[in-house]
Design an enzyme around this catalytic site. Structure first.
Site, mmCIF file in Angstrom:
data_model
loop_
_atom_site.group_PDB
_atom_site.id
_atom_site.type_symbol
_atom_site.label_atom_id
_atom_site.label_comp_id
_atom_site.label_asym_id
_atom_site.label_seq_id
_atom_site.Cartn_x
_atom_site.Cartn_y
_atom_site.Cartn_z
ATOM 1 C CD GLN A 74 -5.959 9.266 -2.621
ATOM 2 O OE1 GLN A 74 -6.088 9.451 -1.483
ATOM 3 N NE2 GLN A 74 -4.937 9.948 -3.130
ATOM 4 C CB SER A 75 -5.084 1.863 -0.510
ATOM 5 O OG SER A 75 -5.238 0.839 0.791
#
Ligand SMILES: *Cc1c(COP(=O)(O)O)cnc(C)c1O
Length: 331
Positions: A74-75
């Site tokens: 989930q960068s």
């Protein structure tokens, strides 16, 4: 100071500096302002976009046709990089570390990663604990063997080039505060890979500012977090021609709000995210800006700041991650 460096336009700047009257009143302490770097525009916004203006310009100077970066699934950084690559006509590859165990379907498929797929990024997934820099080098070698020209962007775009974006943000915030006649006592923000804090501190120090800067840690233990900022701040100072303007002891971080670790919920984070949504209508994320905010709120309650000072919370973005982390909030 920054005009000598190559730069592409990716962000909507300046981002607003807004008073948060209902939050200030609810906390009953200093006046709180929010610097809206969640509104940088590209790919739903966030702090990596300012850094990418300089980093992607360097990639173009190096004739790159593909950028490689890394992060968690989930960068936010990966999402903004993927969008920047599209805008500039480059391919984008990302290496994702499975940092969060027990990830659910939303974490693995929604939020940021959903947008990465929309932007057509090539995604490689690796186990937790992988040497991410080595993994990027290996992928770069493979791409070179295919005749491509890859450019590696360090995690979070936290290097001396990316940090230039936050020197710019420090200068922009000081200019806005002057225009609004707000005397800033402290700037507080979430700190992770360290480039944001590194750029801010170099920007403040080279301007001779006496504004206090406090990074709230979201991942690493105390000394390690200071090192992360220091390892970017020192070369950045040199890069802009002010070697030595920042000392390691000038870097202030607080790692009391990380909780069990990166991406893991804390009650203070939940309270903070819901408070800002319901008092100011502003969205924060559970991993970074929400924990930074939780730190600021607790420190205000503990009387860490002077009652009469103005505090700027730098909102580094991340709301796209809310959808990947929707199960973290007990709604
Ligand atoms: C990356 C990120 C941060 C931390 O910035 P660093 O420069 O890595 O320290 C804070 N907030 C959000 C939303 C981020 O994506």
């Amino acid at each position: 100071m920054l005009s000598q460096f190559p730069r592409v336009t990716l962000a909507h700047l300046p981002t607003p500096l807004e008073h948060a009257p209902r939050l200030s009143e609810a906390l009953g302490g200093p006046q709180i302002y929010i610097k809206r770097d969640d509104c940088t525009g590209l790919a739903t916004g966030g702090n990596k976009t300012r850094k990418l203006e300089f980093v992607m310009a360097d990639a173009l100077e190096n004739k790159a046709d593909v950028v490689i970066t890394q992060g968690a699934v989930q960068s936010n950084h990966a999402r903004q990089t993927a969008a920047a690559a599209c805008k500039l006509g480059m391919a984008c590859e990302m290496i994702f570390e499975h940092r969060v165990t027990d990830a659910d379907d939303a974490y693995l498929n929604s939020g940021n990663v959903f947008l990465d797929r929309m932007y057509g990024a090539t995604i490689h997934e690796v186990e937790k604990g992988t040497d991410m820099d080595a993994a990027m080098e290996k992928r770069a070698d493979e791409l070179r063997a295919e005749g491509k020209t890859p450019y590696i962007i360090s995690g979070g775009a936290s290097n001396k080039i990316g940090a230039l974006g936050y020197i710019d943000c420090a200068l922009e915030t000081m200019t806005q505060a002057d225009e609004q006649e707000v005397d800033i006592g402290h700037i507080v923000h979430a700190t992770g890979s360290g480039g944001t804090q590194a750029g801010l501190i170099v920007g403040l120090q080279t301007s001779g500012s006496d504004i206090g800067l406090l990074g709230i840690g979201v991942a690493s233990p105390y000394e390690e977090q200071i090192d992360k900022v220091w390892r970017v701040a020192e070369p950045t100072a040199e890069y802009v021609g002010s070697p030595g303007c920042v000392r390691r002891e000038d870097i202030k971080v607080n790692t009391d709000y990380t909780g069990e670790g990166y991406g893991l919920s804390t009650p203070e984070m939940e309270e903070a995210v819901l408070m800002l949504a319901r008092l100011e209508g502003i969205l924060f994320d559970p991993v970074y800006s929400g924990k930074g905010l939780a730190g600021m709120i607790d420190l205000v309650r503990k009387g860490y700041f002077d009652q009469s000072e103005n505090i700027v919370f730098l909102h580094t973005g991340g709301s796209a991650g809310l959808f990947g982390y929707s199960s973290i909030l007990s709604l």
